[in-house]
Write an enzyme that holds these catalytic residues in place. Structure first.
Site, PDB file in Angstrom:
ATOM      1  N   ASP A   1      41.392  37.738  38.347  1.00 50.01           N
ATOM      2  CA  ASP A   1      40.936  37.134  39.292  1.00 50.01           C
ATOM      3  C   ASP A   1      40.707  38.701  40.216  1.00 50.01           C
ATOM      4  O   ASP A   1      40.941  39.473  40.327  1.00 50.01           O
ATOM      5  CB  ASP A   1      42.270  36.626  39.978  1.00 50.01           C
TER       6      ASP A   1
HETATM    7  C1  BGC Z   1      39.720  33.163  43.993  1.00 51.35           C
HETATM    8  C2  BGC Z   1      39.096  33.399  42.449  1.00 51.35           C
HETATM    9  C3  BGC Z   1      37.782  32.838  42.255  1.00 51.35           C
HETATM   10  C4  BGC Z   1      36.782  34.489  42.267  1.00 51.35           C
HETATM   11  C5  BGC Z   1      35.529  35.060  42.238  1.00 51.35           C
HETATM   12  C6  BGC Z   1      39.392  35.078  43.801  1.00 51.35           C
HETATM   13  O1  BGC Z   1      39.301  35.305  45.668  1.00 51.35           O
HETATM   14  O2  BGC Z   1      40.766  33.395  43.658  1.00 51.35           O
HETATM   15  O3  BGC Z   1      39.456  31.459  42.169  1.00 51.35           O
HETATM   16  O4  BGC Z   1      37.164  32.670  41.157  1.00 51.35           O
HETATM   17  O5  BGC Z   1      37.670  35.344  44.315  1.00 51.35           O
HETATM   18  O6  BGC Z   1      35.022  34.370  43.636  1.00 51.35           O
END
Ligand code: BGC
Length: 795
Positions: free
Chosen positions: A234
């Site tokens: 993530d």
């Molecule tokens: C989120 C993810 C997301 C990623 C990219 C993160 O803060 O937890 O779900 O895909 O950002 O935007």
């Protein structure tokens, strides 16, 4: 994939260590590194689960910056409530067609974390409280996405149930619960849809960051489940990249400007990281890029995405995922009804949640616009409250009362204002804003013939439910949600959804409640298996609206069920009749009840379902497979799922509490799991929890002394930190595109970022060495201050 991997391995053998290490971290927010000299293309990724948020490479990842227009479909809580794999697969395919048009290779979704507590800030982004439902729906969505040659990404793996301190909170969960509740959905989705990628979560799982959890990322995901794709982190979830690579994390996202490259190389030199692990991760990154490139070529002549068709699909999905919670016959509205439409959500719709999943919709329907078009002069409108805050005033209430009193029916749109549910923070209660409940009382007083439409992505406490003539839960219906609400109120279509999550009477009754988002570094999953209906049904604490519930506009009768098959492979058949006077759909659900278990066990668990569409008066026989896994428990001692010998009741019904018939099957053979002490209630005390964990309940990580996991917010704990806090926040905010300090979501996310994540986002300004030096200074100054205070006191 295998041929791409073979070719990728060949390429890896020609790369230098530096090149390989670079490949394991993104080039920017949304692209992997390309190495043109070695014919390695970049792969581009983009959120998200219910619509694309395609941004320029250097823009933020939390929905703060603008993005290209894309269809905003209903969010996952509504898609989960459709219980319709075919429909969610269609949505997946549509997302993929838009991804193709925007040159995106991998969609960052679906999200299938189990909704441990409805207050979780991202509940709207997740499918269900039940792992079988979440897993099968996610698999269907992945299959839809990947049918178009676009990759999907299952997220967030694993046990990621809250937003509070999400980048470092430790989810402490016993092995059986982890397997049965939190991993099963991922297991199903991995096995049934072979996603191109999986995203590890931010949090720790039993003491280890998910991004460096070898047992999760390699032992379980790959060795046990056979996952062959790529694991990415993530965004800023990597705490120690060398450990991550050794654990099976292939790709750090986004790029951290080489911040960790040196540490990875040092780990290689010291032998802490195997060359083979580095090569494997590099090969997976390259294989993904080759696969994406091959698909781009194969789909080069695909027709561009059709925004009108996708809008129509979003409208259909919104109705299919809306749940008619109660109805005494007020809905659908009778023809020629004069309607007072009350509530600012009719004009300023709640249609999605905030954060990384935020979509810039291609267009936006409102219930007001759609109803005006249909009802003309028979419609009056009163806003009733402020859409952003939910607050009302005497004047707004008086206007709403007048409108209600003058109409045949008042349609009152209530729910959760946008600031109530967002990525980055959790709700601290499940109530509607005070302004909404006041308005409700006044409007019902003015006209008891009041129908409520609820907008919001997650369960709410509804103590007034019996006062409304009908409650239609429209969830966050996406960009066509407004039209779908009009379609449903007027009876053109019926609300086809069934709850994929329980609506508790009170949040405080839930066994997860006292351990949900209550500590900065730890979440103790003391409720174990008792999540959602597993709790309500086992411990006789009725939900206000149970799992699986939903009414529609017709009624269904179920005949006595029959069962065929042998042992642990069974099929339940039941004749279903549409006993009402219009066409409609229902969801026939099968729950398994182990009549005598050696283990403590939820009284029943979803084993399968069938979505059925029938004309008025028509009947059909539905067949629902119940497989071995649906009957099994996880036996910690043998580290396997086993079915206990004995009798199981297969309960067939229309919700977890509306059981219409049962059949009993006997399983002989099977295996007896090792006995585990059963907690006396739904919340394990220390001794019981320790027995379930197999070790003493761990103490939470201390927040002091300062360390790489210290959050921006916690800098304020020291005088020096307080001095630097504002500067760092300003700089990091600028970096992340936070233009406005009143942006609650952006501020919450920033404040919860650990120092290491801030360094990763610093565009190379802060190296690990500088970060550690800063932390040392913080600790020294705090230590000095403490000593000075002590000597002052003593002196
Ligand atoms: C989120 C993810 C997301 C990623 C990219 C993160 O803060 O937890 O779900 O895909 O950002 O935007």
């Amino acid at each position: 994939m295998t041929s791409h991997l073979t070719r990728a391995r060949e390429i890896v053998s020609t790369l230098t260590v530096d090149e390989k290490v670079r490949l394991l971290s993104g080039a920017d927010q949304w692209n992997t590194e390309a190495v043109p000299a070695r014919s390695i293309p970049a792969t581009s990724v983009s959120d998200g689960p219910h619509g694309l948020r395609h941004q320029a490479p250097d823009e933020d990842h939390v929905g703060l910056d603008s993005s290209d227009p894309a269809t905003c479909f209903p969010t996952a809580s509504a898609l989960g409530a459709t219980w319709d794999p075919a429909l969610i697969s269609e949505v997946g395919a549509a997302l993929a067609r838009e991804a193709r048009s925007l040159d995106i290779d991998v969609i960052l979704g679906p999200g299938l974390n189990i909704k441990r507590h409805p207050a979780g800030g991202r509940s709207f982004e997740y499918l269900s409280e039940d792992p079988i439902l979440a897993g099968r729906m996610a698999a269907a969505m992945v299959n839809g996405i990947q049918s178009q040659g676009i990759g999907a990404c299952l997220k967030h793996f694993a046990a990621n149930s809250q937003e509070r301190d999400r980048l470092r909170s430790d989810s402490v969960v016993d092995e059986r619960t982890l397997r049965e509740i939190y991993l099963t959905g991922f297991e199903i989705a991995v096995k049934e849809s072979r996603p191109w990628t999986v995203m590890c979560s931010y949090n720790k799982v039993n003491g280890t960051h998910a991004s460096q959890h070898r047992r999760l990322l390699t032992g379980i995901l790959r060795d046990e489940w056979g996952f062959e794709g790529l694991v990415m982190s993530d965004w800023y979830a990597v705490a120690d990249r060398a450990k991550g690579v050794a654990a099976g994390l292939d790709l750090e996202m986004p790029g951290s400007s080489g911040m960790y490259d040196h540490e990875v190389k040092a780990a290689l030199a010291s032998g802490a990281l195997d060359q083979a692990d580095l090569d494997t991760a590099a090969a997976r990154v390259i294989a993904l890029a080759l696969r994406a490139a091959a698909e781009r070529e194969a789909h080069a002549d695909d027709a561009p995405a059709d925004p009108d068709a996708h809008h129509a699909l979003a409208r259909r999905a919104a109705a299919a995922g809306s749940v008619l919670l109660s109805n005494d016959g007020a809905l659908p509205l009778a023809p020629e009804t004069d309607v007072a439409l009350i509530g600012a959500f009719a004009e300023t719709p709640r249609f999605q949640g905030a954060g990384s999943s935020q979509v810039n919709p291609t267009r936006l329907d409102t219930a007001l616009g759609a109803l005006e078009e249909r009802l003309g002069g028979r419609l009056t409108y009163a806003p009733g409250y402020d859409a952003a805050t939910g607050e009302t005033t005497d004047a707004l209430v008086a206007q709403a009362r007048r409108a209600a009193a003058d109409a045949d029916t008042a349609v009152l749109m209530l729910g959760l204002p946008g600031s109530y549910e967002a990525e980055g923070y959790d709700r601290d209660h499940l109530r509607l804003p005070h302004g909404h409940t006041r308005l409700l009382e006044e409007v019902i007083d003015a006209n008891p013939n009041t129908v409520v439409v609820l907008c919001g992505g997650a369960p709410m406490e509804l103590p007034w439910a019996h006062h409304a003539r009908a409650i239609l839960l429209a969830y966050l219906g996406g960009q066509a949600g407004g039209s779908a609400v009009a379609d449903m109120l007027l009876g053109d279509v019926e609300p086809g959804g069934r709850l994929a999550e329980s609506f508790p009477v009170l949040a405080a009754e839930l066994p997860s409640h006292d351990n949900f988002a209550t500590h900065p570094t730890q979440a103790l999953y003391r409720e174990g298996l008792y999540v959602g209906y597993r709790f309500h049904d086992t411990w006789d604490v009725p939900a206000r609206f149970p799992f699986g519930h939903g009414l529609g506009y017709t009624t269904f009768a179920l005949d006595a069920p029959r069962v065929s098959g042998r042992g642990t492979s069974r099929t339940v058949s039941v004749e279903v009749t549409n006993s009402g006077d219009r066409a409609g759909t229902t969801v026939v659900q099968v729950y398994a009840h182990d009549k005598a278990s050696t283990l403590h066990r939820p009284v029943q668990e979803l084993a399968g379902w069938a979505k059925v569409a029938l004309e008025a008066g028509a009947s059909t026989t539905v067949k629902i497979a119940v497989d071995e896994r649906a009957l099994a428990v996880y036996d910690v001692e043998s580290a396997s799922f086993v079915v206990e010998p004995g009798e199981f009741e297969l309960r067939v019904g229309l919700s977890s509490t509306d059981i219409r018939g049962t059949v009993t099957v006997r399983v002989s053979g099977g295996a007896t799991p090792a006995e585990v002490p059963a907690p006396a209630g739904p919340v394990a005390d220390d001794a019981e929890f320790a027995a379930l964990l197999g070790y003493p309940v761990p103490s939470p990580a201390p927040t002091l002394p300062f360390n790489r996991e210290t959050t921006l917010r916690e800098l304020k704990l020291s005088a020096l930190g307080l001095g630097t806090h504002a500067v760092i926040r300003r700089m990091a905010g600028k970096q992340m595109g936070l233009a406005d300090e009143s942006d609650a979501v952006g501020v919450a996310m920033l404040e919860a970022m650990p120092l290491r994540a801030l360094a990763m986002a610093s565009d190379g300004m802060v190296s690990p060495a500088r970060l550690d030096a800063f932390i040392r200074v913080l600790n020294t100054s705090t230590g000095k201050a403490r000593r000075a205070r002590r000597s002052q006191r003593e002196g």
